[in-house]
Design a protein around this motif. Sequence first.
Motif, short mmCIF file in Angstrom:
data_model
loop_
_atom_site.label_atom_id
_atom_site.label_comp_id
_atom_site.label_asym_id
_atom_site.label_seq_id
_atom_site.Cartn_x
_atom_site.Cartn_y
_atom_site.Cartn_z
N ILE A 142 18.92 -18.43 26.61
CA ILE A 142 18.13 -19.54 26.03
C ILE A 142 18.92 -20.87 26.14
CG2 ILE A 142 17.14 -20.44 23.87
CD1 ILE A 142 16.61 -17.47 23.13
N GLY A 143 20.24 -20.74 25.93
CA GLY A 143 21.10 -21.93 26.02
C GLY A 143 20.99 -22.61 27.37
N ALA A 197 18.51 -22.30 29.41
CA ALA A 197 17.12 -22.77 29.58
C ALA A 197 16.87 -24.09 28.86
CB ALA A 197 16.15 -21.70 29.10
N VAL A 198 17.47 -24.23 27.68
CA VAL A 198 17.16 -25.44 26.89
C VAL A 198 18.38 -26.38 26.82
CG1 VAL A 198 15.40 -24.29 25.49
CG2 VAL A 198 17.76 -24.31 24.70
N GLN A 199 19.21 -26.26 27.86
CA GLN A 199 20.44 -27.06 27.87
C GLN A 199 20.16 -28.55 27.64
OE1 GLN A 199 22.48 -26.85 31.56
NE2 GLN A 199 24.41 -27.56 30.73
N SER A 200 19.23 -29.09 28.42
CA SER A 200 18.97 -30.55 28.32
C SER A 200 18.33 -30.90 26.98
CB SER A 200 18.06 -31.00 29.47
OG SER A 200 16.83 -30.35 29.37
N THR A 201 17.50 -29.97 26.46
CA THR A 201 16.85 -30.22 25.15
C THR A 201 17.91 -30.31 24.05
OG1 THR A 201 15.01 -28.91 25.94
CG2 THR A 201 15.06 -29.39 23.60
N VAL A 202 18.86 -29.34 24.10
CA VAL A 202 19.92 -29.35 23.09
C VAL A 202 20.80 -30.59 23.26
CG1 VAL A 202 21.95 -28.10 22.26
CG2 VAL A 202 19.88 -26.85 22.85
N ASN A 209 19.90 -33.44 24.37
CA ASN A 209 19.14 -34.57 23.81
C ASN A 209 19.20 -34.58 22.29
OD1 ASN A 209 18.12 -36.06 25.97
ND2 ASN A 209 16.61 -34.47 26.40
N LEU A 210 19.10 -33.37 21.71
CA LEU A 210 19.12 -33.25 20.25
C LEU A 210 20.45 -33.74 19.69
CD1 LEU A 210 17.68 -32.11 17.70
CD2 LEU A 210 18.88 -29.99 18.14
N PHE A 261 14.72 -36.18 20.10
CA PHE A 261 14.97 -35.96 21.53
C PHE A 261 14.92 -37.22 22.38
CE2 PHE A 261 13.06 -32.08 19.78
CZ PHE A 261 14.11 -31.20 20.01
N GLU A 275 19.97 -38.19 25.67
CA GLU A 275 21.20 -37.86 26.38
C GLU A 275 21.61 -38.99 27.32
OE1 GLU A 275 20.70 -34.69 29.09
OE2 GLU A 275 22.84 -34.49 29.52
#
Lengths: 250, 286
Positions: free
Chosen positions: B96-97, B99-104, B106-107, B142, B159
């Motif tokens: 999951i990390g 997969a959602v690297q850019s989302t995290v 951004n967070l 985000f 980001e």
Amino acid sequence: MLREESLTYGEYIIEEGWRGSINNRMVLNVKRVEHGKYVYERYEGDRKVASRFIDTSVSNRLHLCIYPVVPVYTPQPANYAKHLLLKFKDPLVMDTKSSLECYIKMPVEVGIFEMYDGRTTLIDVFATKLIKYALYGMSDNGVICRYRESTVYFDVPKAEPLAEAIAHVRLHNYLDRIVTVNMLVIPIEGIDLYYNGVEAMLDTVNAVIKQGVRNEIVEVKVEEGSESGWSKTHVNPAIVTRSYTMELGF
Amino acid sequence: MVEEIALGTIEILGTRIELLKVLISIAIVAAGVVIARLVRIPVSYFLTKYAPQAAPLASKAVFWIIVGIASLSAIGNLGVELTGVLLAGGIAGIIIGFAVQSTVANLFSGLFMQIDRAFRIGDAIEIAEMNVAGVVTDITAFSVVLRRFDGVYVRLPNEKIFTSQIRNFGRNVARRVEVTVSIAYKEDMGNAIEVIKKVIDEEPRILAVPEPRIMVWELGNSGVNINVWCWVPTQEFFNVRGELVRRIKEALDANGIEIPFQQVTVWFGDKGNRREERSRLPLLDE
């Protein structure tokens, strides 16, 4: 019936019309256009610079207040200055642990208000003399203030009618050294002035020079309650004591 | 299925567990919820003060992390083997990390930006690397939403903004207006400076302190360049700049001071050659 007179501060009950002028240079004109409806106009020379339509259907007469107001309203929209920086033409040198009382002149604006049910609504505001701005401190930590350079007087001076007010200042030096005071920053937003004819006055300004946590500061407070016997404006509903700490030099 | 087997024990999905342990596990979860609620209050208060946009999301995350830890502890207390669950969770976490690297990213960039406080809603900013400028209208977990000066809506990932150079036009209370005025060489510089000074003195929005500066800056190709530096309240920067240029031009015109056009004087070194040039162009002469 149309009344015509030289402009003075005060409260006016207008039924048919009214015309007030300042040295024939500026003219305020109010006239009833129909039942309970008035037109307010301000002229500079022949040029109309402001115009308002006022509906007073309920009372069928216009209660107009012409007040001196602290210089935070013009040029509109001017919502960035809440303080007045008064620079002394001749700096004051104060002995250690001393106090002195003096008078300084400050700029004012003329506010035109409609009063209804004891509450005032600003209709128009103007300055009869140019009032500049100044920055107290640096651009990243400073404060934008209205600005005037003033001589320090030890007797009550004569202020320019409809353009200036007198501020009574009490200065106290609590430091163990002689200090030179070049300026005062006075928190003026929300303060009502006193008036008498074409003259205006501010409440007493109390300024205490003392040692702050990091440096020497001046605590400036405008104290409510003058005993002059002059009339007080009703611009601000709440009575609040205004204070400001000058931490960026004096 | 839950079935009472003997006094003090119960069977859950084929495993016999002491009743006391079940009660302790329930107490652990309940205590976790209470602690999570208590921790959430100061976290929410702190973030609302320093990073208001991130406050709701971050305080919820803190709550669920504490509740999650309490739940795992409660399960461990029941004697359930967690190694397999944690291993599976770890592998799933890695997947999951990625997969959602850019989302995290951004967070977290959003959270750090809130702490950094480079800009606030309502500030006019420019992100040079992204070639975009406008007024900040929203800051989410985000992204940052800008209303460009031409009115276009722009959403920028946190980001990218976090790693870019940010110019905030509204952060400081005053800005300096700079105008260069050119006057013809034949004009009196002192007179021109006096005319410009009068224009500045008559404009209330130009600050008296710091004092405006008018300097003869350079001897240009076509005229003498005079630089005008004056400070104005930030909100009035564009209004005053436009007005100042117009008024200076009008004042110079009114005082008969020439603003020169760009001029080039060409000198011919040899008159004979020039005649020759001209003689080669009979059609033009005719």
